[in-house]
Design an enzyme around this catalytic site. Sequence first.
Site, PDB file in Angstrom:
ATOM      1  N   ARG A 237      -4.258  -4.791  -6.672  1.00 16.64           N
ATOM      2  CA  ARG A 237      -4.322  -5.889  -5.709  1.00 16.64           C
ATOM      3  C   ARG A 237      -3.970  -7.199  -6.397  1.00 16.64           C
ATOM      4  NH1 ARG A 237      -3.754  -3.021  -2.125  1.00 16.64           N
ATOM      5  NH2 ARG A 237      -5.182  -2.478  -0.453  1.00 16.64           N
ATOM      6  N   GLU A 266       0.159 -12.338  -0.075  1.00 12.59           N
ATOM      7  CA  GLU A 266       1.350 -11.655   0.470  1.00 12.59           C
ATOM      8  C   GLU A 266       1.599 -12.043   1.923  1.00 12.59           C
ATOM      9  OE1 GLU A 266       0.581  -7.501  -0.174  1.00 12.59           O
ATOM     10  OE2 GLU A 266       0.438  -7.771  -2.328  1.00 12.59           O
ATOM     11  N   HIS A 284       5.220  -4.913  -2.417  1.00 12.42           N
ATOM     12  CA  HIS A 284       4.093  -4.025  -2.053  1.00 12.42           C
ATOM     13  C   HIS A 284       4.597  -2.715  -1.431  1.00 12.42           C
ATOM     14  CE1 HIS A 284      -0.434  -4.084  -0.880  1.00 12.42           C
ATOM     15  NE2 HIS A 284      -0.015  -2.838  -1.052  1.00 12.42           N
TER      16      HIS A 284
HETATM   17  P1  NAP Z   1     -10.567   4.623  -6.789  1.00 13.24           P
HETATM   18  O1  NAP Z   1     -10.390   6.073  -6.985  1.00 13.24           O
HETATM   19  O2  NAP Z   1     -11.785   4.131  -6.090  1.00 13.24           O
HETATM   20  O3  NAP Z   1     -10.452   3.918  -8.216  1.00 13.24           O
HETATM   21  C1  NAP Z   1     -10.806   2.603  -8.457  1.00 13.24           C
HETATM   22  C2  NAP Z   1     -11.192   2.484  -9.915  1.00 13.24           C
HETATM   23  O4  NAP Z   1     -11.418   1.110 -10.225  1.00 13.24           O
HETATM   24  C3  NAP Z   1     -12.443   3.241 -10.264  1.00 13.24           C
HETATM   25  O5  NAP Z   1     -12.203   3.965 -11.432  1.00 13.24           O
HETATM   26  C4  NAP Z   1     -13.494   2.168 -10.507  1.00 13.24           C
HETATM   27  O6  NAP Z   1     -14.422   2.595 -11.505  1.00 13.24           O
HETATM   28  C5  NAP Z   1     -12.639   0.990 -10.969  1.00 13.24           C
HETATM   29  N1  NAP Z   1     -13.240  -0.277 -10.624  1.00 13.24           N
HETATM   30  C6  NAP Z   1     -13.607  -0.698  -9.387  1.00 13.24           C
HETATM   31  N2  NAP Z   1     -14.141  -1.924  -9.459  1.00 13.24           N
HETATM   32  C7  NAP Z   1     -14.110  -2.285 -10.754  1.00 13.24           C
HETATM   33  C8  NAP Z   1     -14.527  -3.453 -11.463  1.00 13.24           C
HETATM   34  N3  NAP Z   1     -15.113  -4.470 -10.829  1.00 13.24           N
HETATM   35  N4  NAP Z   1     -14.345  -3.480 -12.793  1.00 13.24           N
HETATM   36  C9  NAP Z   1     -13.776  -2.442 -13.434  1.00 13.24           C
HETATM   37  N5  NAP Z   1     -13.355  -1.315 -12.817  1.00 13.24           N
HETATM   38  C10 NAP Z   1     -13.526  -1.239 -11.497  1.00 13.24           C
HETATM   39  O7  NAP Z   1      -9.354   4.013  -5.973  1.00 13.24           O
HETATM   40  P2  NAP Z   1      -7.824   4.459  -5.993  1.00 13.24           P
HETATM   41  O8  NAP Z   1      -7.568   5.435  -4.916  1.00 13.24           O
HETATM   42  O9  NAP Z   1      -7.435   4.824  -7.378  1.00 13.24           O
HETATM   43  O10 NAP Z   1      -7.144   3.061  -5.565  1.00 13.24           O
HETATM   44  C11 NAP Z   1      -7.336   1.919  -6.367  1.00 13.24           C
HETATM   45  C12 NAP Z   1      -6.798   0.674  -5.708  1.00 13.24           C
HETATM   46  O11 NAP Z   1      -5.383   0.648  -5.771  1.00 13.24           O
HETATM   47  C13 NAP Z   1      -7.092   0.521  -4.214  1.00 13.24           C
HETATM   48  O12 NAP Z   1      -8.398   0.024  -3.986  1.00 13.24           O
HETATM   49  C14 NAP Z   1      -6.020  -0.453  -3.760  1.00 13.24           C
HETATM   50  O13 NAP Z   1      -6.486  -1.775  -3.874  1.00 13.24           O
HETATM   51  C15 NAP Z   1      -4.892  -0.232  -4.764  1.00 13.24           C
HETATM   52  N6  NAP Z   1      -3.716   0.412  -4.125  1.00 13.24           N
HETATM   53  C16 NAP Z   1      -2.551  -0.280  -4.076  1.00 13.24           C
HETATM   54  C17 NAP Z   1      -1.448   0.312  -3.492  1.00 13.24           C
HETATM   55  C18 NAP Z   1      -0.144  -0.403  -3.408  1.00 13.24           C
HETATM   56  O14 NAP Z   1       0.586  -0.178  -2.447  1.00 13.24           O
HETATM   57  N7  NAP Z   1       0.216  -1.214  -4.395  1.00 13.24           N
HETATM   58  C19 NAP Z   1      -1.533   1.588  -2.941  1.00 13.24           C
HETATM   59  C20 NAP Z   1      -2.732   2.252  -3.018  1.00 13.24           C
HETATM   60  C21 NAP Z   1      -3.830   1.652  -3.622  1.00 13.24           C
HETATM   61  P3  NAP Z   1     -15.947   2.068 -11.523  1.00 13.24           P
HETATM   62  O15 NAP Z   1     -16.472   2.232 -10.132  1.00 13.24           O
HETATM   63  O16 NAP Z   1     -16.623   2.901 -12.561  1.00 13.24           O
HETATM   64  O17 NAP Z   1     -15.861   0.633 -11.931  1.00 13.24           O
HETATM   65  C1  8YV Z   2      -0.516  -0.021   1.716  1.00 10.83           C
HETATM   66  C2  8YV Z   2      -2.286  -0.106  -0.087  1.00 10.83           C
HETATM   67  O1  8YV Z   2       0.624  -0.744   1.347  1.00 10.83           O
HETATM   68  O2  8YV Z   2      -3.473   1.858   0.384  1.00 10.83           O
HETATM   69  C3  8YV Z   2      -3.523   0.704  -0.038  1.00 10.83           C
HETATM   70  O3  8YV Z   2      -4.568   0.180  -0.449  1.00 10.83           O
HETATM   71  O4  8YV Z   2      -2.248  -1.175  -0.602  1.00 10.83           O
HETATM   72  C4  8YV Z   2      -1.026   0.450   0.425  1.00 10.83           C
HETATM   73  O5  8YV Z   2      -0.974   1.822   0.381  1.00 10.83           O
HETATM   74  C5  8YV Z   2      -1.291  -0.897   2.587  1.00 10.83           C
HETATM   75  O6  8YV Z   2      -2.489  -0.316   2.963  1.00 10.83           O
HETATM   76  C6  8YV Z   2      -0.454  -1.224   3.807  1.00 10.83           C
HETATM   77  O7  8YV Z   2      -1.188  -1.892   4.738  1.00 10.83           O
END
Ligand code: NAP
Ligand code: 8YV
Length: 327
Positions: A237, A266, A284
């Site tokens: 993020r 964004e 994104h």
């Molecule tokens: P997840 O399985 O919940 O993993 C999140 C990780 O972050 C966990 O290992 C957690 O470990 C760690 N974490 C959370 N808060 C923290 C903090 N304050 N300090 C340090 N570590 C922390 O989630 P995921 O499915 O991998 O997705 C992660 C994130 O990627 C989403 O929440 C979203 O914001 C982002 N994302 C972006 C896109 C994109 O399009 N660019 C797409 C999908 C997801 P602990 O709980 O042990 O801290």
């Molecule tokens: C999407 C994301 O781009 O899953 C997330 O957290 O950031 C992305 O997969 C977003 O949700 C689109 O609205």
Amino acid sequence: MIAKLPLTILVPGPLHERSVLRIDETFRIVRIDRVDPALLTPEMKHDVRGVAASGFREPLDAAFIDALPNLEIIASFGVGYDAVDAGYAGGKGIMVTNTPDVLTEEVADTALGLLINTVRELPRAEAYLRAGRWEREGSYPLTPMTLRGRRAGIFGMGRIGMAIARRLEAFGLSIAYHNRRPVEGLAYPYYPSLEELAEAVDTLISVVPGGAATEKIVDARIFKALGADGVFINIGRGSTVDEDALAEALREGIIRAAGLDVFANEPHVPQALIDLPNAVLLPHVASASVHTRNAMADLVVDNLISWFSDRKALTPVAETAQVTAKG
Ligand code: NAP
Ligand code: 8YV
């Protein structure tokens, strides 16, 4: 084919067309232009039992939740649900769901693409070819950076972090990580603070959720710790990064390069980042394939169907894991 359920689902603002079509097939759908309690009619306030929304852009807060007294479930599109006040919803016995797992591999693929583009300058090399410079001026210059010998640090070793780590291992990079807690049974070195991780590696890949706990957590201190050969990749993020500090770190050579898929405000991207040749910038797109967005759209609707048919959610968020259906 599921019989149409006599329940009203509200879609505030834009939502993936496939979710909208499937909600319309299965429930009674009502729509408003944006997440705003002022747009709710008295009938909506009375009838709405579920909300399906992109829980990342428009705040779905206590005021909106309170305006819907018969609300049981908020099905959020995306794994990140920063804009949904899930703690408040959970306290009121309202379920919140997100769309984990179905996007993990796509996002990890994009993270690796972004890393390689950043380190090996592939977008710039392509622009060089398209501008006719290869023919006119000869070969594109050798890239000062390589993945060879790089030490990767993953900030957020969750579902996507692990999928990135698997790919990095195949590429021969060493891997370390930081979370609030170490992952049980995981052999990669764990660092108890982000700064210690940044000091130990030269390639920091951030994939943590947004929200108050991570707001601007990647700041000038972290870039200094990452160092002059440092590469910063953000696929998590934009809110987690102090973008002014990042632009300065890139401009002043405090770190060498960055690859960013996400930004704090964004779709606005700071001009200071756009102006930098050592930043690779994506709009994104990490999960943005037809295949993966369809899977996310389906999971939004499957959560609603499961909740109202079987009285359980498929993918509840942590804050509402304890919420059970009444009746
Ligand atoms: P997840 O399985 O919940 O993993 C999140 C990780 O972050 C966990 O290992 C957690 O470990 C760690 N974490 C959370 N808060 C923290 C903090 N304050 N300090 C340090 N570590 C922390 O989630 P995921 O499915 O991998 O997705 C992660 C994130 O990627 C989403 O929440 C979203 O914001 C982002 N994302 C972006 C896109 C994109 O399009 N660019 C797409 C999908 C997801 P602990 O709980 O042990 O801290
Ligand atoms: C999407 C994301 O781009 O899953 C997330 O957290 O950031 C992305 O997969 C977003 O949700 C689109 O609205």
